[in-house]
Enzyme design. Structure first.
Site, PDB file in Angstrom:
ATOM      1  N   GLY A   7       0.840  -1.191   0.000  1.00  0.00           N
ATOM      2  CA  GLY A   7       0.000   0.000   0.000  1.00  0.00           C
ATOM      3  C   GLY A   7       0.872   1.236   0.000  1.00  0.00           C
ATOM      4  O   GLY A   7       0.954   1.949   0.993  1.00  0.00           O
ATOM      5  N   ALA A   8       1.536   1.482  -1.137  1.00  0.00           N
ATOM      6  CA  ALA A   8       2.514   2.579  -1.204  1.00  0.00           C
ATOM      7  C   ALA A   8       1.856   3.857  -1.706  1.00  0.00           C
ATOM      8  O   ALA A   8       2.263   4.447  -2.700  1.00  0.00           O
ATOM      9  CB  ALA A   8       3.689   2.189  -2.093  1.00  0.00           C
ATOM     10  N   ALA A  10       0.316   7.570   0.124  1.00  0.00           N
ATOM     11  CA  ALA A  10       0.997   8.720   0.716  1.00  0.00           C
ATOM     12  C   ALA A  10       1.994   8.293   1.799  1.00  0.00           C
ATOM     13  O   ALA A  10       3.205   8.509   1.665  1.00  0.00           O
ATOM     14  CB  ALA A  10      -0.041   9.681   1.275  1.00  0.00           C
ATOM     15  N   ILE A  11       1.500   7.659   2.868  1.00  0.00           N
ATOM     16  CA  ILE A  11       2.388   7.244   3.959  1.00  0.00           C
ATOM     17  C   ILE A  11       3.306   6.121   3.506  1.00  0.00           C
ATOM     18  O   ILE A  11       4.516   6.125   3.775  1.00  0.00           O
ATOM     19  CB  ILE A  11       1.559   6.827   5.183  1.00  0.00           C
ATOM     20  CG1 ILE A  11       0.855   8.033   5.797  1.00  0.00           C
ATOM     21  CG2 ILE A  11       2.446   6.134   6.220  1.00  0.00           C
ATOM     22  CD1 ILE A  11       1.783   9.121   6.312  1.00  0.00           C
ATOM     23  N   GLY A  12       2.757   5.130   2.812  1.00  0.00           N
ATOM     24  CA  GLY A  12       3.584   4.022   2.325  1.00  0.00           C
ATOM     25  C   GLY A  12       4.671   4.495   1.381  1.00  0.00           C
ATOM     26  O   GLY A  12       5.805   4.001   1.418  1.00  0.00           O
ATOM     27  N   ASN A 102      -4.116   3.282  10.811  1.00  0.00           N
ATOM     28  CA  ASN A 102      -4.823   4.029  11.855  1.00  0.00           C
ATOM     29  C   ASN A 102      -5.811   3.136  12.601  1.00  0.00           C
ATOM     30  O   ASN A 102      -6.311   2.143  12.080  1.00  0.00           O
ATOM     31  CB  ASN A 102      -5.582   5.201  11.247  1.00  0.00           C
ATOM     32  CG  ASN A 102      -4.678   6.378  10.933  1.00  0.00           C
ATOM     33  OD1 ASN A 102      -3.648   6.576  11.569  1.00  0.00           O
ATOM     34  ND2 ASN A 102      -5.063   7.172   9.953  1.00  0.00           N
ATOM     35  N   LYS A 204      -3.194   8.724  19.515  1.00  0.00           N
ATOM     36  CA  LYS A 204      -3.535   8.983  18.113  1.00  0.00           C
ATOM     37  C   LYS A 204      -5.017   8.672  17.856  1.00  0.00           C
ATOM     38  O   LYS A 204      -5.729   9.437  17.207  1.00  0.00           O
ATOM     39  CB  LYS A 204      -2.642   8.117  17.222  1.00  0.00           C
ATOM     40  CG  LYS A 204      -2.911   8.235  15.717  1.00  0.00           C
ATOM     41  CD  LYS A 204      -2.336   9.503  15.140  1.00  0.00           C
ATOM     42  CE  LYS A 204      -2.662   9.650  13.644  1.00  0.00           C
ATOM     43  NZ  LYS A 204      -1.947   8.665  12.812  1.00  0.00           N
ATOM     44  N   ASN A 212     -12.456  12.832  13.182  1.00  0.00           N
ATOM     45  CA  ASN A 212     -12.796  12.324  11.847  1.00  0.00           C
ATOM     46  C   ASN A 212     -14.305  12.253  11.607  1.00  0.00           C
ATOM     47  O   ASN A 212     -14.798  12.816  10.623  1.00  0.00           O
ATOM     48  CB  ASN A 212     -12.127  10.971  11.612  1.00  0.00           C
ATOM     49  CG  ASN A 212     -10.717  11.101  11.098  1.00  0.00           C
ATOM     50  OD1 ASN A 212     -10.495  11.169   9.901  1.00  0.00           O
ATOM     51  ND2 ASN A 212      -9.748  11.147  11.994  1.00  0.00           N
ATOM     52  N   SER A 273      -8.824  12.950   7.259  1.00  0.00           N
ATOM     53  CA  SER A 273      -8.780  11.924   6.221  1.00  0.00           C
ATOM     54  C   SER A 273     -10.179  11.385   5.912  1.00  0.00           C
ATOM     55  O   SER A 273     -10.490  11.070   4.762  1.00  0.00           O
ATOM     56  CB  SER A 273      -7.861  10.782   6.654  1.00  0.00           C
ATOM     57  OG  SER A 273      -8.317  10.193   7.863  1.00  0.00           O
TER      58      SER A 273
END
Length: 324
Positions: A7-8, A10-12, A102, A204, A212, A273
């Site tokens: 799962g590349a 944004a974060i990945g 998350n 978090k 959210n 998000s």
């Protein structure tokens, strides 16, 4: 050290870039135009000051990438169960699974030591699928703090942050978590190892649980929902209810509710998000962020009236959004 980022986005993508810079043997599982762009031009990380590219092996077929020492899962939580069997094709006997996801992780009660020891979290891991296929002994916790976005296919923009908090479910400082932290640090990231990773998960989660869904229901930015008295009151009550659940599980909250809300407000005119996903017609990450807390509260026989109301409303909002 062979590391695959599953799962590349944004974060990945940010993690893959940093690990490639550190000299790890990095591969990514991606798809569509993003995958095609990485294959053609490499993976680009862009900041306000600079832009650089790295070459990484990229595929939409994880079984073609071979066994990995670490698999870092950087997907939305609800996306993982349907892909679990494909993720296992990346494993050898000692592969560690790093959950850069998350919400409450599927392994939460492994080596927990409390009354819910080894219980699966149904709202995160339906039927205990990940627990069975991955094995909780593979899990390393990871709490993600940077803000990133995929600006264009193959291009990740780093908006802010460089901290990825790591921790073993048992609290020990193992050789595998030390090696991963060292590699992340070599790539320019902060990677503290916490003996109480669940405390960090809840800090978090505290914000994700409340900010959210309230933002998705109102369309408000973090600054707006934290400043508007009525929505601030809802957020505050959700956090108080969640804190009672966390503390019943032995979690220590290092800051108070009002300071946590102030931290959200300080982010400014930023869309959460969940609100971004709503506006883009994507599935909402409700269960890992909200339903999971309600589920645990039910096991502990703790009331969560405000969480219950907001959860019901945001679930219907997700349904109506897809029918529009």
């Amino acid at each position: 050290m062979r590391i695959c980022i599953y799962g590349a986005g944004a974060i990945g993508g940010y993690l893959a870039f940093a690990l490639a810079e550190a000299g790890a043997d990095v591969s990514i599982v991606a798809r569509g135009e993003h995958l095609a762009a990485v294959r053609r031009h490499g993976l680009c990380l862009r900041t306000a000051e600079w832009e650089r590219r790295v070459e990484v092996e990229a595929s939409d077929q994880p079984e073609d990438l071979g066994p990995q020492d670490y698999v870092i899962i950087a997907l939305k939580a609800h996306s993982v169960p349907p892909l679990a069997s494909r993720i296992t094709t990346l494993f050898h006997d000692q592969t560690a699974v790093v959950t850069a996801v998350n919400g409450l992780p599927w392994w939460y009660f492994y080596r927990h030591g409390g009354p819910l020891e080894n219980r699966t979290v149904e709202s995160v891991d339906p039927g205990g699928l990940q627990w069975r296929l991955f094995g909780p002994e593979r899990a390393i916790g990871c709490v993600v703090y940077p803000a990133c976005e995929v600006e264009a296919p193959g291009v990740v923009r780093l908006i802010d942050g460089d901290r990825f908090v790591l921790g073993e479910p048992s609290g020990e400082t193992s050789e595998r978590v030390l090696k991963l932290a060292e590699m992340l640090k070599a790539g320019g990231l902060k990677a503290p190892i916490r003996p109480r990773i669940r405390d960090d998960i809840w800090i978090k989660l505290w914000g994700n649980l409340s900010f959210n869904p309230v933002s998705a229901l109102t369309g408000g930015t973090l600054e707006q929902i934290c400043r508007f008295p009525e929505t601030r009151a809802v957020i505050r009550q959700m956090m108080i209810e969640a804190q009672a659940v966390g503390e019943a599980l032995g979690v220590r909250f290092a800051i108070g509710v009002d300071k946590r809300i102030a931290g959200g407000e300080a982010v400014g005119a930023h869309k959460t998000s969940m609100l971004q996903d709503l506006e883009r017609g994507r599935p909402l990450e409700i269960d890992a962020l909200v339903s999971s807390v309600q589920e645990i509260a039910r096991h502990l026989q703790l009331p969560t009236p405000t969480i219950d109301v907001v959860l019901g409303l945001v679930k219907l909002r997700a349904v109506t959004a897809t029918s529009q």
